[in-house]
Design a protein around this motif. Structure first.
Motif, short mmCIF file in Angstrom:
data_model
loop_
_atom_site.label_atom_id
_atom_site.label_comp_id
_atom_site.label_asym_id
_atom_site.label_seq_id
_atom_site.Cartn_x
_atom_site.Cartn_y
_atom_site.Cartn_z
N PRO A 155 -43.54 38.55 1.57
CA PRO A 155 -44.30 38.12 0.72
C PRO A 155 -45.76 38.52 0.81
CG PRO A 155 -43.66 36.19 1.75
CD PRO A 155 -42.78 37.35 2.37
N SER A 156 -46.06 38.93 2.01
CA SER A 156 -47.49 39.42 2.39
C SER A 156 -47.54 41.14 2.16
CB SER A 156 -47.81 38.95 3.69
OG SER A 156 -46.88 39.20 4.81
N GLU A 185 -39.55 45.49 1.49
CA GLU A 185 -38.10 45.25 1.69
C GLU A 185 -37.52 44.91 3.06
OE1 GLU A 185 -35.35 46.81 -1.38
OE2 GLU A 185 -36.73 47.95 -2.16
N LEU A 186 -36.85 43.82 3.10
CA LEU A 186 -36.16 43.32 4.14
C LEU A 186 -34.70 43.45 4.25
CD1 LEU A 186 -38.15 40.03 4.50
CD2 LEU A 186 -38.86 42.25 5.54
N GLY A 187 -34.09 43.47 5.14
CA GLY A 187 -32.69 43.56 5.65
C GLY A 187 -31.85 42.18 5.75
N GLY A 238 -37.55 36.07 3.79
CA GLY A 238 -38.34 36.56 2.73
C GLY A 238 -38.31 36.09 1.43
N GLU A 239 -39.19 36.58 0.48
CA GLU A 239 -39.41 35.96 -0.97
C GLU A 239 -38.14 36.95 -1.86
OE1 GLU A 239 -42.29 35.53 -4.73
OE2 GLU A 239 -42.85 36.65 -2.98
N VAL A 265 -34.24 29.37 2.15
CA VAL A 265 -34.47 28.92 3.43
C VAL A 265 -35.85 28.06 3.38
CG1 VAL A 265 -35.85 29.73 5.62
CG2 VAL A 265 -33.91 31.14 4.52
N ASP A 266 -36.66 28.18 2.46
CA ASP A 266 -38.05 27.25 2.04
C ASP A 266 -38.44 27.73 0.64
OD1 ASP A 266 -39.95 25.53 2.50
OD2 ASP A 266 -40.60 25.97 4.24
N ARG A 267 -39.68 27.02 0.31
CA ARG A 267 -40.26 27.39 -0.72
C ARG A 267 -41.85 27.95 -0.50
NH1 ARG A 267 -36.69 25.83 -4.26
NH2 ARG A 267 -35.41 23.98 -3.73
N LEU A 268 -41.91 28.97 -1.13
CA LEU A 268 -43.20 29.89 -0.84
C LEU A 268 -44.36 28.94 -1.58
CD1 LEU A 268 -44.73 32.21 0.20
CD2 LEU A 268 -44.20 33.35 -1.88
#
Length: 551
Positions: free
Chosen positions: A384-385, A389-391, A396-397, A446-449
Motif C-alpha cells: 500500500p505504500s 505487486e506482491l507475491g 498487502g492491500e 489479514v487486517d484492515r488498512l
C-alpha cells in the motif's frame, strides 16, 4: 500479473469466464414469469405469491410511480424497508420505469436518513410503515420528501398459516398518514404505464457504503455491473428453478439482495422470506419448504447452531450454506459440518463491487478464507505504500478489477479517482483490506488498512461515532476502537476522557444508553471505558493505532 493458480480448484464443469448478457434486471423477472408464471416466488409468514402475481403488483406500482408521481428515468428513489414482498415489488417497479433504486439501511435514524436523501438528490420514497413512524415523518413534514408510499407488511401475511411468531413489524395494520400514500390505495389505482425499454447501461442501483472519513458514499451501479454478479452467483451456486433459498440477510444490503433475491429470481427459485432473523422460524421454514440454499452472516449461523430446537427438525434439504461480511470462526464451521455434512462457503465483496469479487469453491472451501477470484475478476496484492505487486503469502492491500466494479461514487469524482489505481492499463479498485494469497490462489483477510469496525457485517467508522459522542456534555475526548465479540465478531468500544465537572457523576452505562438514541443500533458503543489521557503525537493527534492495539 493476474493469478491463475485457483483454476486448479475451480468448480467442475463450469467455464472460467462468463459472458454477461445485455439484458436488464427487470428482463430477468419478465423471462422468469414467461417460463414459470404459476410457480411460487415468495413464501412470507403463511402467505405465498406466484411469479405472475409478483409481476402484476410490480406493474401496478410502476404505473403509479410513473403516471401519478411523475418519477422520471434516471431519478433516484429511496427504498427504505425491511425484508418483505413490498421491498422486492418496489425494487422491480423502480427498475421498470428506468429509475434508480437507493436502498437504505432500515436501522438508520432520522438525521442519517436525511443525509442519504439530500446526498442522493431524492424526492420520492417507498417506506415501511414502522420505519415511517419511527424515522421518516419529519422529512415529509419538512417537505424534504414528497408523498411517500407507505407499506404495511401485514397485507402480505396469513398469520393462521405462519410457522411461528410473526415479527411485530409484519403485524402492524395499515394506517392513513397525512401527505403520504397507502400501498393498498396504489394497488387499487387505475394507472397506465409506458412500454419497457430498459438498457443494460442504465443506472439501476446506488447502494451506500462508508468512506474513510466516515461519510457514506453512494456506489453507482448499472444493470450490467449488477448482472455480472447475478449471473456469477447463479452459476457458481448452481441455482435452479427448484432451488429454495432462505432469504434472511437484509435486502437493502448488496449481499442480501443479490444472493437471496436477484439471483433466485433469475433462476425462478422460491424465496422463503423473513423480515427479521428468528432462529426458530428459520429452522421450521427449512423443514417445511425444503430450503436448499442459505446465504447468511456468521452471527446468524452461530445463533442458528446454538438453538436447542434444532435437533428436533429435519434440515437435510440444505445443500449450500455460506455467506460473507464477517469471517466464520473455525469452530462454528466445524460444528456446521458435523451437523449437516456441509462445509461453510465463504465469500468476499463490497458495495463497490455489488457483492462478491471472491468466493470459495463449494466442493473445496477453506475455513477462515474468503476464497478465490470470481469469474473474470483480476485480484492482486500490492504494497500500500509503494503500489508494488506482491507475491504468494506476502501481506498487502487487495485491489480488484472486474465487470461488477461500480461506475464511481455518486457526485464524488475526486474520491472515485482516489479509490482506483491503474496497472498494466487496467483500472483496479483499492479495497483497503490487507490480505494474503496462498500457493493455491485462495485469499485470506489479514487486517484492515482503513480504520473500520465490522460489527455483524455492518461497517462502522470510528470517526463518525466519535463525532456523535463529542455532543455529550460530559465527554472531553473520545477515541473509538474495535473490540472482539463472540457473537458480533467485532464490536464498538469507546475510550472516553470526561470533562472535569462530570468525573464521578456519569457512568459508562449512562454513556451507552445516551448513545442508543443518537445513532443506528449497530453503531453505538457496546463498551465504554473511561481514561485519564490518550497517547498523542507531537502535534497532538491521538495515536488511535496504539489504543487499538491495547484493545
Amino acid at each position: 500479473m493476474k493469478n491463475t493458480a485457483h483454476f486448479d480448484h475451480w468448480l467442475p464443469r463450469v467455464p472460467k469466464t462468463l459472458s454477461v448478457p445485455e439484458t436488464t434486471l427487470f428482463d430477468n423477472l419478465l423471462m422468469t414469469v414467461q417460463k414459470y408464471p404459476n410457480k411460487v416466488a415468495i413464501e412470507y409468514y403463511g402467505a405465498s405469491m406466484t411469479y405472475s402475481e409478483l409481476l402484476d403488483e410490480v406493474e401496478k406500482l410502476a404505473g403509479y410511480l410513473e403516471s401519478k408521481l411523475n418519477i422520471q428515468k434516471g431519478e433516484n428513489v429511496l427504498l427504505f424497508m425491511q425484508n418483505s414482498p413490498q421491498f422486492i415489488i418496489s425494487m422491480f417497479a423502480i427498475l421498470r420505469i428506468r429509475a434508480v433504486v437507493v436502498p437504505i439501511n432500515p436501522m438508520s435514524i432520522t438525521n442519517e436518513l436525511e443525509f442519504f436523501v439530500e446526498d442522493g438528490n431524492i424526492k420520492h420514497a417507498l417506506i415501511g410503515q414502522e420505519l415511517y413512524e419511527k424515522t421518516a415523518v419529519p422529512l415529509v413534514e419538512n417537505k424534504v420528501l414528497e408523498q411517500p408510499i407507505i407499506a404495511a407488511y401485514s397485507a402480505y401475511t396469513t398469520p393462521d398459516e405462519a410457522l411461528g411468531d410473526i415479527p411485530e413489524e409484519a403485524q402492524m395494520p395499515a394506517k392513513d398518514y397525512p401527505n403520504a400514500v397507502l400501498w393498498s390505495d396504489v394497488m387499487k389505482a387505475d394507472t397506465k404505464i409506458s412500454p419497457y425499454s430498459g438498457k443494460s447501461s442504465d443506472m439501476a442501483m446506488i447502494p451506500y457504503t462508508s468512506g474513510t472519513t466516515g461519510i457514506p458514499k453512494g456506489c453507482i451501479h448499472t444493470n450490467k455491473t449488477i448482472q455480472a454478479n447475478v449471473y456469477s452467483a447463479f452459476f457458481w451456486m448452481s441455482l435452479t428453478p427448484d432451488s429454495v433459498p432462505l432469504t434472511t440477510l437484509p435486502l437493502f444490503h448488496v449481499t442480501g439482495v443479490l444472493h437471496s433475491a436477484l439471483a433466485p429470481i433469475l433462476a425462478g427459485s422460491k424465496m422463503v422470506l423473513l423480515t427479521r432473523w428468528d432462529r426458530n422460524y428459520a429452522v421450521r421454514a427449512i423443514e417445511k419448504f425444503h430450503c436448499t440454499d442459505w446465504i447468511n452472516i456468521s452471527t446468524m449461523l452461530i445463533d442458528f447452531l446454538s438453538n436447542p430446537e434444532l435437533s428436533r427438525h429435519d434440515i437435510s434439504s440444505l445443500e449450500v450454506v455460506g455467506g460473507g461480511g464477517a469471517p466464520v470462526p473455525e469452530a462454528v464451521g466445524r460444528q456446521l459440518t458435523e451437523l449437516t455434512g456441509l462445509e461453510y462457503v465463504e465469500g468476499y465483496g463490497l458495495s463497490e463491487t455489488m457483492s462478491h469479487t471472491h468466493f470459495n469453491p463449494p466442493q473445496r472451501p477453506k475455513l477462515q478464507c474468503f476464497g478465490v477470484p470470481a469469474f473474470d475478476v483480476d485480484a492482486r496484492v500490492i504494497d500500500p505504500s509503494t503500489d508494488k505487486e506482491l507475491g504468494t503469502n506476502e501481506e498487502g492491500e487487495l485491489i480488484v478489477n472486474g465487470l461488477q466494479l461500480f461506475k464511481g461514487y455518486y457526485n464524488r469524482p475526486e474520491e472515485t479517482e482516489d479509490s482506483h489505481i491503474t496497472i498494466d492499463g487496467k483500472k483496479f479498485f483499492r479495497t483497503g483490506d490487507i490480505v494474503k494469497m496462498d500457493e493455491e490462489g485462495y485469499f485470506f483477510i489479514v487486517d484492515r488498512l482503513k480504520r473500520m469496525i465490522n460489527a455483524s457485517g455492518y461497517k462502522v467508522w470510528p470517526t463518525e461515532v466519535e463525532s456523535i459522542l463529542f455532543k455529550h456534555p460530559a465527554i472531553q475526548q473520545a477515541c473509538v476502537v474495535r473490540a472482539q465479540d463472540p457473537k458480533r465478531g467485532e464490536t464498538v468500544k469507546a475510550l472516553v476522557i470526561l470533562n472535569d465537572d462530570y468525573k464521578d457523576k456519569v457512568t459508562e452505562k449512562e454513556i451507552i444508553e445516551w448513545s442508543k438514541n443518537q445513532m443506528a443500533a449497530y453503531k453505538y458503543p457496546r463498551i465504554v471505558e473511561f481514561r485519564e489521557s490518550f497517547p498523542t503525537t507531537a502535534s497532538g493527534k491521538v495515536l488511535w493505532r496504539k489504543l487499538q492495539e491495547e484493545a
